[in-house]
Each structure stands twice: as C-alpha cells, then as structure tokens.
Scaffold this motif. Structure first.
Motif, mmCIF file in Angstrom:
data_model
loop_
_atom_site.group_PDB
_atom_site.id
_atom_site.type_symbol
_atom_site.label_atom_id
_atom_site.label_comp_id
_atom_site.label_asym_id
_atom_site.label_seq_id
_atom_site.Cartn_x
_atom_site.Cartn_y
_atom_site.Cartn_z
ATOM 1 N N THR A 189 0.843 -1.196 0.000
ATOM 2 C CA THR A 189 0.000 0.000 0.000
ATOM 3 C C THR A 189 0.886 1.257 0.000
ATOM 4 O O THR A 189 2.061 1.190 -0.323
ATOM 5 N N LYS A 192 -2.546 6.493 -4.899
ATOM 6 C CA LYS A 192 -2.592 5.561 -3.791
ATOM 7 C C LYS A 192 -2.344 4.158 -4.343
ATOM 8 O O LYS A 192 -2.675 3.872 -5.495
ATOM 9 N N LEU A 193 -1.787 3.272 -3.533
ATOM 10 C CA LEU A 193 -1.290 1.993 -4.025
ATOM 11 C C LEU A 193 -1.918 0.820 -3.274
ATOM 12 O O LEU A 193 -2.309 0.954 -2.109
ATOM 13 N N ASP A 194 -1.990 -0.333 -3.979
ATOM 14 C CA ASP A 194 -2.530 -1.537 -3.342
ATOM 15 C C ASP A 194 -1.655 -2.772 -3.576
ATOM 16 O O ASP A 194 -2.070 -3.897 -3.283
ATOM 17 N N ASP A 214 -2.135 -8.656 -4.771
ATOM 18 C CA ASP A 214 -2.460 -7.291 -4.360
ATOM 19 C C ASP A 214 -3.392 -7.287 -3.147
ATOM 20 O O ASP A 214 -4.231 -8.193 -2.969
ATOM 21 N N ALA A 216 -6.635 0.595 -3.072
ATOM 22 C CA ALA A 216 -5.477 1.457 -2.838
ATOM 23 C C ALA A 216 -5.732 2.399 -1.668
ATOM 24 O O ALA A 216 -6.821 2.961 -1.523
ATOM 25 N N ASP A 222 -8.309 6.341 1.861
ATOM 26 C CA ASP A 222 -8.343 6.260 0.391
ATOM 27 C C ASP A 222 -9.080 7.439 -0.219
ATOM 28 O O ASP A 222 -9.547 7.377 -1.353
#
Length: 342
Positions: free
Chosen positions: A118, A125-127, A144, A149, A169
């Motif tokens: 993350t 934003k990341l997942d 993932d 994210a 998020d």
C-alpha cells in the motif's frame, strides 16, 4: 554543639538525602516512597541511521534485525531498504524495493519474512503487496491487497499470517484483511472498532492490539485486542479519560502516527501528534489493561517515525517535525531512571 543540635542536624541530613535520592544518581532505583515524581525508563541515542533523513517510513523486525523500507525525504519518495543489526548497532543497505517509490505504506513480519505494501507514490494511492526474503536478499510481488489502494493503514503479523486494515483512500476506513503467505491469498476480516488512519499496532503473546489514529478529524480513543485463534476482537479500556473511575484521570494517550514497540511482555507507545507533537511515553500491561506514564522521549518531538523491537529491546527513529526530517535512532531502557525527568 549540644546533643539536641546534633540530633537535629542528623535528621536534616537524612531528610535531604531522601529528597534527592532519585534525582542525583541515574544508577539508583529509589524506594517506592521516593518515586512520586520519578518516571521509569531512560532513552539513549545510538548510531544514526545511515540513509537520508525521512518520515512516513515502514518498518518490521525479523529476529534481532530491524528493517526500514521507503519513506519520504521532504522532496522525493524513496525506494531504498535498510537492515539494522541490534547486537552490533550497525546498518546495512539491502536490495532496493522494486515497486514504486512511496511513503506511508505498511509492513509486518510473518514467519521470518517481511511484507510491505500500500502507500502513496506522490500521485497515486497503491494496493500492491510484496514479500522480502532475508536469506536471499530478494523481493517477490505477492497478491495485491484486496481492500483497494490506500495509505496510512495499519498492519501486524501474528500466528503465521499478516493483517492489514484501516487507512485512508479519500475517506477514512475500517475494513480489515488477513493474508496467508502459504496460499498467497487474502480474506476479509470484520473489525469492530471505528474508522481510522495513522493507527498503531503491537503484538504480545500471539494477540494483536490496535489503538490511536485519526477518524474524520477526531483522535480515536478506542482500544482493541485481536485473538487470531478465534478471530474475535475484544474492546479494552479507552485510552483517554472517559470513565468515572480514577485509573484514566491522567490518560492522554490518543494520538495519530505514534510509535509502538514491545519489551518483556509490555507495550510502549510514544511520539505522534495530538493537537501538537508529543514526547510523552506510555507503558501498557496486558494483565491489568492499564497504561502508565513513563520517561518521555528524549529526541525532538515528531510524528510519522518508525519503530521496531525484538521483544527485549525497543527503538524509535526517523520521523518529522514540520518540514524537518530525522535520521536519529533512540533506544528505550525500561528499567532505568533518567534524572532529567524528575
């Protein structure tokens, strides 16, 4: 000098020694009657972190090694990865994180391997979610994170599995998921607490605890224990003065972006932000479900720092105050007294 004058001087000397006994000698542990104004514990600054100063860095511990990954130096997101040898007080740069450089990700250790994912890369934003193998000094991408994210989530590893939840998020979140490294799969887990980002977690005796964080502008004061063998969350006493009993009269624990570590079966929480940056430190005893104020953090007040512990030693490092990032490292000794705190 008559006998009465001599007796008076003797009593006065004994009284003076008693009054200063816990202030003049770091190596003396005072009697219970002398500790009213003495806070237990002492902080030591040790070898600085070898990388650039940073905040919003993720950390985990494997054995007697602490690990730091990514972070933000005030200008750039980072992808470097570092190992700290607690016995030798030395840093070694390891294989760079191969995913996008980021800050505010989460990390934990499970069965001798590290997990990280993350976060925020400055635009997105990341997942994604990754595994680090210290024996091979290599990273492998895993499934993932299924919650979507986010950044400023909270994570812990316990009983052979990893747990990730909450965070931000665009909205504050309370969902939780469990990761099984053997099957590279996730399963959703219901969390009973309130939404939060920037929460803190620790593990004692194979049970995980979550506290603190920010929920829509309010500092969360609920406190939860998770039992992985049953999958049940249990709400513990709040970490602010919310009861009619006296035990929490002095509680000022609720905050965001605090550091936590565990030493000899007790948890410690320090730093973070609660209206202003904090240096107060709190000790939690699971057997009583009570918190005790101990020696304040001796570095510059900060938030978004890292921490790690091997169960016997606890460390706090990096972080930020305003626009300043840090590379100093501090170790807490719970069984000593610091006269500067009296």
């Amino acid at each position: 000098m008559n006998v009465f004058e001599r007796l008076f001087l003797l009593l006065l000397t004994m009284f003076s020694v008693t009054m200063v006994s816990c202030k003049e000698d770091d190596d003396i542990i005072p009697d219970d009657d002398d500790t009213e104004d003495c806070l237990m514990g002492k902080w030591y600054r040790i070898s600085d972190f070898d990388g650039v100063p940073r905040s919003d860095v993720a950390s985990f511990t494997i054995g007697d090694y602490g690990y730091l990954v990514c972070g933000f130096d005030g200008t750039s997101r980072l992808s470097d990865f570092w190992e700290y040898d607690m016995d030798r007080d030395t840093w070694t740069q390891k294989a760079n994180f191969p995913g996008a450089a980021r800050n505010s990700g989460v990390a934990m250790a499970v069965d001798g391997k590290g997990y990280f994912g993350t976060g925020y890369d400055g635009s997105n934003k990341l997942d994604d979610f990754w595994e680090y193998d210290p024996a091979a000094n290599s990273w492998t991408q895993r499934a993932d994170f299924p919650g979507g994210a986010r950044y400023d989530a909270v994570a812990f590893g316990v009983d052979g599995k990893g747990y990730v939840g909450c965070g931000y998020d665009g909205s504050f979140l309370k969902d939780f998921y469990v990761f099984d490294p053997d099957t590279d799969s996730w399963e959703q887990l219901y969390f009973d607490g309130c939404k939060r980002s920037g929460a803190s977690a620790f593990v004692i005796d194979d049970k995980a605890y979550i506290c603190c964080g920010l929920n829509n502008g309010v500092y969360a004061d609920d406190f939860w224990r998770f039992n992985p063998s049953t999958g049940i969350w249990t709400q513990l006493r709040n970490i602010s003065d919310t009861s009619e009993e006296s035990y929490d009269d002095e509680y000022a624990i609720a905050r965001v972006s605090a550091a936590t570590f565990v030493i000899d079966g007790s948890a410690y929480l320090t730093c973070g932000e609660s209206g202003s940056l904090c240096t107060d430190t709190w000790k939690y005893s699971p057997s009583t479900d009570l918190w005790e104020n101990v020696a304040k953090f001796k570095g510059v007040s900060r938030k978004a720092q890292a921490s790690f512990s091997n169960g016997k030693r606890g460390f706090v490092l990096a972080g930020m105050s305003g626009l300043i990032r840090f590379d100093d490292v501090w170790e807490f000794h719970p069984d000593e007294y610091d006269k500067d705190d009296y």
